[in-house]
Design a protein around this motif. Sequence first.
Motif, PDB file in Angstrom:
ATOM      1  N   MET A  77      60.919  13.614  83.138  1.00 34.33           N
ATOM      2  CA  MET A  77      59.675  13.811  83.880  1.00 34.33           C
ATOM      3  C   MET A  77      58.554  12.949  83.315  1.00 34.33           C
ATOM      4  N   GLN A  78      58.509  12.817  82.000  1.00 35.48           N
ATOM      5  CA  GLN A  78      57.516  11.933  81.389  1.00 35.48           C
ATOM      6  C   GLN A  78      57.666  10.519  81.928  1.00 35.48           C
ATOM      7  N   ASN A  79      58.897  10.037  81.913  1.00 36.40           N
ATOM      8  CA  ASN A  79      59.172   8.675  82.348  1.00 36.40           C
ATOM      9  C   ASN A  79      58.801   8.475  83.818  1.00 36.40           C
ATOM     10  N   GLU A  80      59.199   9.415  84.671  1.00 37.70           N
ATOM     11  CA  GLU A  80      58.904   9.294  86.102  1.00 37.70           C
ATOM     12  C   GLU A  80      57.403   9.276  86.353  1.00 37.70           C
ATOM     13  N   ALA A  81      56.661  10.111  85.631  1.00 34.36           N
ATOM     14  CA  ALA A  81      55.208  10.167  85.800  1.00 34.36           C
ATOM     15  C   ALA A  81      54.554   8.874  85.334  1.00 34.36           C
ATOM     16  N   LEU A  82      54.987   8.372  84.180  1.00 34.34           N
ATOM     17  CA  LEU A  82      54.387   7.150  83.635  1.00 34.34           C
ATOM     18  C   LEU A  82      54.673   5.942  84.530  1.00 34.34           C
ATOM     19  N   VAL A  83      55.869   5.885  85.067  1.00 29.95           N
ATOM     20  CA  VAL A  83      56.204   4.778  85.986  1.00 29.95           C
ATOM     21  C   VAL A  83      55.333   4.849  87.230  1.00 29.95           C
ATOM     22  N   ALA A  84      55.176   6.060  87.787  1.00 30.36           N
ATOM     23  CA  ALA A  84      54.351   6.231  88.991  1.00 30.36           C
ATOM     24  C   ALA A  84      52.902   5.854  88.705  1.00 30.36           C
ATOM     25  N   LEU A  85      52.373   6.280  87.559  1.00 29.81           N
ATOM     26  CA  LEU A  85      50.989   5.949  87.199  1.00 29.81           C
ATOM     27  C   LEU A  85      50.814   4.449  86.973  1.00 29.81           C
ATOM     28  N   ALA A  86      51.815   3.821  86.363  1.00 29.02           N
ATOM     29  CA  ALA A  86      51.745   2.372  86.124  1.00 29.02           C
ATOM     30  C   ALA A  86      51.762   1.607  87.438  1.00 29.02           C
ATOM     31  N   ILE A  87      52.622   2.019  88.363  1.00 24.98           N
ATOM     32  CA  ILE A  87      52.696   1.363  89.678  1.00 24.98           C
ATOM     33  C   ILE A  87      51.383   1.530  90.427  1.00 24.98           C
ATOM     34  N   ALA A  88      50.856   2.754  90.423  1.00 23.98           N
ATOM     35  CA  ALA A  88      49.598   3.021  91.119  1.00 23.98           C
ATOM     36  C   ALA A  88      48.456   2.196  90.531  1.00 23.98           C
ATOM     37  N   SER A  89      48.419   2.089  89.212  1.00 29.98           N
ATOM     38  CA  SER A  89      47.356   1.319  88.552  1.00 29.98           C
ATOM     39  C   SER A  89      47.477  -0.169  88.855  1.00 29.98           C
ATOM     40  N   ALA A  90      48.689  -0.680  88.902  1.00 33.70           N
ATOM     41  CA  ALA A  90      48.905  -2.097  89.177  1.00 33.70           C
ATOM     42  C   ALA A  90      48.517  -2.457  90.605  1.00 33.70           C
ATOM     43  N   ILE A  91      48.708  -1.524  91.519  1.00 37.66           N
ATOM     44  CA  ILE A  91      48.430  -1.797  92.931  1.00 37.66           C
ATOM     45  C   ILE A  91      46.969  -1.556  93.276  1.00 37.66           C
ATOM     46  N   ASP A  92      46.371  -0.512  92.705  1.00 38.62           N
ATOM     47  CA  ASP A  92      44.988  -0.159  93.066  1.00 38.62           C
ATOM     48  C   ASP A  92      44.256   0.360  91.830  1.00 38.62           C
ATOM     49  N   ILE A  93      43.949  -0.560  90.914  1.00 42.91           N
ATOM     50  CA  ILE A  93      43.330  -0.173  89.653  1.00 42.91           C
ATOM     51  C   ILE A  93      41.933   0.390  89.856  1.00 42.91           C
ATOM     52  N   ALA A  94      41.217  -0.088  90.871  1.00 38.75           N
ATOM     53  CA  ALA A  94      39.845   0.356  91.096  1.00 38.75           C
ATOM     54  C   ALA A  94      39.769   1.855  91.367  1.00 38.75           C
ATOM     55  N   SER A  95      40.563   2.316  92.323  1.00 36.96           N
ATOM     56  CA  SER A  95      40.512   3.741  92.666  1.00 36.96           C
ATOM     57  C   SER A  95      41.161   4.602  91.583  1.00 36.96           C
ATOM     58  N   MET A  96      42.070   4.010  90.823  1.00 37.24           N
ATOM     59  CA  MET A  96      42.763   4.785  89.804  1.00 37.24           C
ATOM     60  C   MET A  96      41.891   5.045  88.581  1.00 37.24           C
ATOM     61  N   ILE A 109      49.310  13.102  85.519  1.00 35.55           N
ATOM     62  CA  ILE A 109      48.897  13.020  84.112  1.00 35.55           C
ATOM     63  C   ILE A 109      49.482  14.189  83.327  1.00 35.55           C
ATOM     64  N   SER A 110      49.421  15.378  83.894  1.00 34.38           N
ATOM     65  CA  SER A 110      50.022  16.547  83.239  1.00 34.38           C
ATOM     66  C   SER A 110      51.528  16.367  83.090  1.00 34.38           C
ATOM     67  N   MET A 111      52.142  15.812  84.134  1.00 28.38           N
ATOM     68  CA  MET A 111      53.582  15.582  84.116  1.00 28.38           C
ATOM     69  C   MET A 111      53.965  14.607  83.005  1.00 28.38           C
ATOM     70  N   ALA A 112      53.072  13.645  82.727  1.00 26.56           N
ATOM     71  CA  ALA A 112      53.344  12.649  81.678  1.00 26.56           C
ATOM     72  C   ALA A 112      53.359  13.262  80.288  1.00 26.56           C
ATOM     73  N   THR A 113      52.825  14.462  80.163  1.00 29.66           N
ATOM     74  CA  THR A 113      52.835  15.146  78.856  1.00 29.66           C
ATOM     75  C   THR A 113      53.908  16.237  78.814  1.00 29.66           C
ATOM     76  N   SER A 114      54.800  16.239  79.823  1.00 32.25           N
ATOM     77  CA  SER A 114      55.854  17.243  79.883  1.00 32.25           C
ATOM     78  C   SER A 114      56.784  17.129  78.679  1.00 32.25           C
ATOM     79  N   GLU A 115      57.430  18.253  78.359  1.00 33.50           N
ATOM     80  CA  GLU A 115      58.392  18.243  77.255  1.00 33.50           C
ATOM     81  C   GLU A 115      59.722  17.608  77.675  1.00 33.50           C
ATOM     82  N   HIS A 116      59.879  17.382  78.978  1.00 32.64           N
ATOM     83  CA  HIS A 116      61.108  16.777  79.489  1.00 32.64           C
ATOM     84  C   HIS A 116      60.923  15.254  79.594  1.00 32.64           C
ATOM     85  N   LEU A 117      61.763  14.506  78.904  1.00 28.83           N
ATOM     86  CA  LEU A 117      61.603  13.050  78.850  1.00 28.83           C
ATOM     87  C   LEU A 117      61.741  12.400  80.220  1.00 28.83           C
TER      88      LEU A 117
END
Length: 273
Positions: A234-253, A224-232
Amino acid sequence: MIRGLQGGSDPHDLCSIKIASNLIVSLLLGDESMQKCFGEGTGVVYRDVLSWLQSSNTQLQLSGALAIANFARNDSNCVKMLELGVVPHILTLLEQHVDEGDVSVQHAGLSALRNLAIPASNKVRMLEDGVTERIRTLLRSDMPPVQFKLLGTLHMMVDGQEEAAAVLGKDEVLLARIMEWCEARDHAGVRGEANRLLAALIRHSRAPEVINAVTKADGVRHLISMATSEHLIMQNEALVALAIASAIDIASMQESFREGSERALAHTAEDAG
């Protein structure tokens, strides 16, 4: 000169070895001269460089690792060197310097491994040869330059490699160390590479077990902190990882998002203060 002076302990000879080996490394910075020295893996200079990796002279070890990194600047050279068996020599060299060893040698050796792992075919071969298991011994290093290169090398090894990302992403020891490095406030490079590797483990594995392991290790707040990085990037990589994690296991996320957001905001406020 180097061949004739190897094995000696005279300070003047050691100085000459350092100057000569540094000169060879410098010559390899040019693409044309590098290819001539490589000679499709049969060049005299390349063969001598391999012997430096096995030398007891730390300067030659360092120059040898730097030279291999320079030779590994195109895919064909990387594939050829792997076929010729250069990786075990580099791994053995790294293991010699794990405890109270030379930081420069470790840094150079990891640089060579990272360059060699760029071609996709080499990644598979290096994973089969157990590279990731052997370089895990460097996790206990307290030296930021080594930590930075180790994270970058592991990142390159899992790039596009689902199985490797799944194995490393479930490794509790590795994850615990990554979490420590995500908090490395005195070294922005280490902190950034740790966050990128964390995101990469999820992106490339897409495995529920990895997501659970990262969640359990309290890794979501770092993403989540990485998603607010000033580097685009890193933002993109974090958001993709969070989206994948949420799609696979939304309950625990869901719970992790809430707790992670609160902690990330708290750290942001602390930094601002």
